[in-house]
Design an enzyme around this catalytic site. Sequence first.
Site, mmCIF file in Angstrom:
data_model
loop_
_atom_site.group_PDB
_atom_site.id
_atom_site.type_symbol
_atom_site.label_atom_id
_atom_site.label_comp_id
_atom_site.label_asym_id
_atom_site.label_seq_id
_atom_site.Cartn_x
_atom_site.Cartn_y
_atom_site.Cartn_z
ATOM 1 N N ASP A 150 46.967 -65.086 28.734
ATOM 2 C CA ASP A 150 45.814 -65.712 29.401
ATOM 3 C C ASP A 150 45.639 -67.124 28.833
ATOM 4 O O ASP A 150 44.621 -67.439 28.239
ATOM 5 C CB ASP A 150 44.533 -64.886 29.203
ATOM 6 C CG ASP A 150 44.179 -64.703 27.730
ATOM 7 O OD1 ASP A 150 45.088 -64.819 26.888
ATOM 8 O OD2 ASP A 150 43.000 -64.473 27.425
ATOM 9 N N HIS A 168 46.707 -66.601 16.117
ATOM 10 C CA HIS A 168 46.667 -65.225 16.608
ATOM 11 C C HIS A 168 47.919 -64.860 17.418
ATOM 12 O O HIS A 168 48.714 -64.015 17.018
ATOM 13 C CB HIS A 168 45.427 -65.010 17.478
ATOM 14 C CG HIS A 168 44.134 -65.263 16.792
ATOM 15 N ND1 HIS A 168 43.666 -64.484 15.754
ATOM 16 C CD2 HIS A 168 43.184 -66.207 16.997
ATOM 17 C CE1 HIS A 168 42.485 -64.933 15.353
ATOM 18 N NE2 HIS A 168 42.176 -65.983 16.091
#
Length: 261
Positions: free
Chosen positions: A15, A185
Amino acid sequence: MGEAPARKKIIIDTDPGIDDALAIFVALNSPEIEVVGLTTIYGNVYTTLATRNALHLLEVAERSDIPVAEGSHVTITAIQLDPEFPRKIGQIVILGGAFSVNGNVNPAAEANIFGDPDAADIVFTSGSDILAVGINVTHQVVLTDEDLNQLAHSKAKFAQYVCKILGVYFSYHHEAYSMQGVYLHDPTALLAAVDPSLLTYTEGVVRVQTSGITRGLTLFDNCKKKYGELNEWLHKPKVKVAVTVAAPAVVRLVMDRLMQE
């Protein structure tokens, strides 16, 4: 001399997203793997924009040969649509969860799991070979101001591009965490798929809270105690959960692959 090991084929569900962009670029410069496709989903942005961003990143990388498949615009239990799915794939590496630490959406929940706790619980209990890389691990992997300065001095295409987009990410981390750097991340989860030896893992059952004040909470059962009564943890498949990471090695790999010309 023996033959080189076969490249691992991966699909990146994304995303994008700033650190998603870093992860995609790192993946494209990782000789150990072959990116066979991107799929998109809502999270940082709505699904339609995620698709547009993914296509743009592949254009920047001059890899428009890689297909992009647009995912759902709303919550979906994907695996319920295809019960054979867990047996069709090699492994699912999940960037998600906050195991024994606070979340990043609220004290209970990490953002990716919070986005669809029902689907997350189904995935964790599906029986697939799952490796969860949570923010308890990724918060140990930090790209610093000095790292950004090195990227800025690189002539590499990916390094130059990420320098243009990292400013807002650094500003967010300064505001939210009072830190001079950013958490890596997605790149950490990506590199866990490339080289699992960069992390250590434990195994057990993971369930996700789907309602209430702790909606999105990931809870890990080490399966060491036999409980006297039936409960919703019994007979669930175990998954791997990352517990430590070789953070300097991960940052070095990210830097090297972003600066690869």
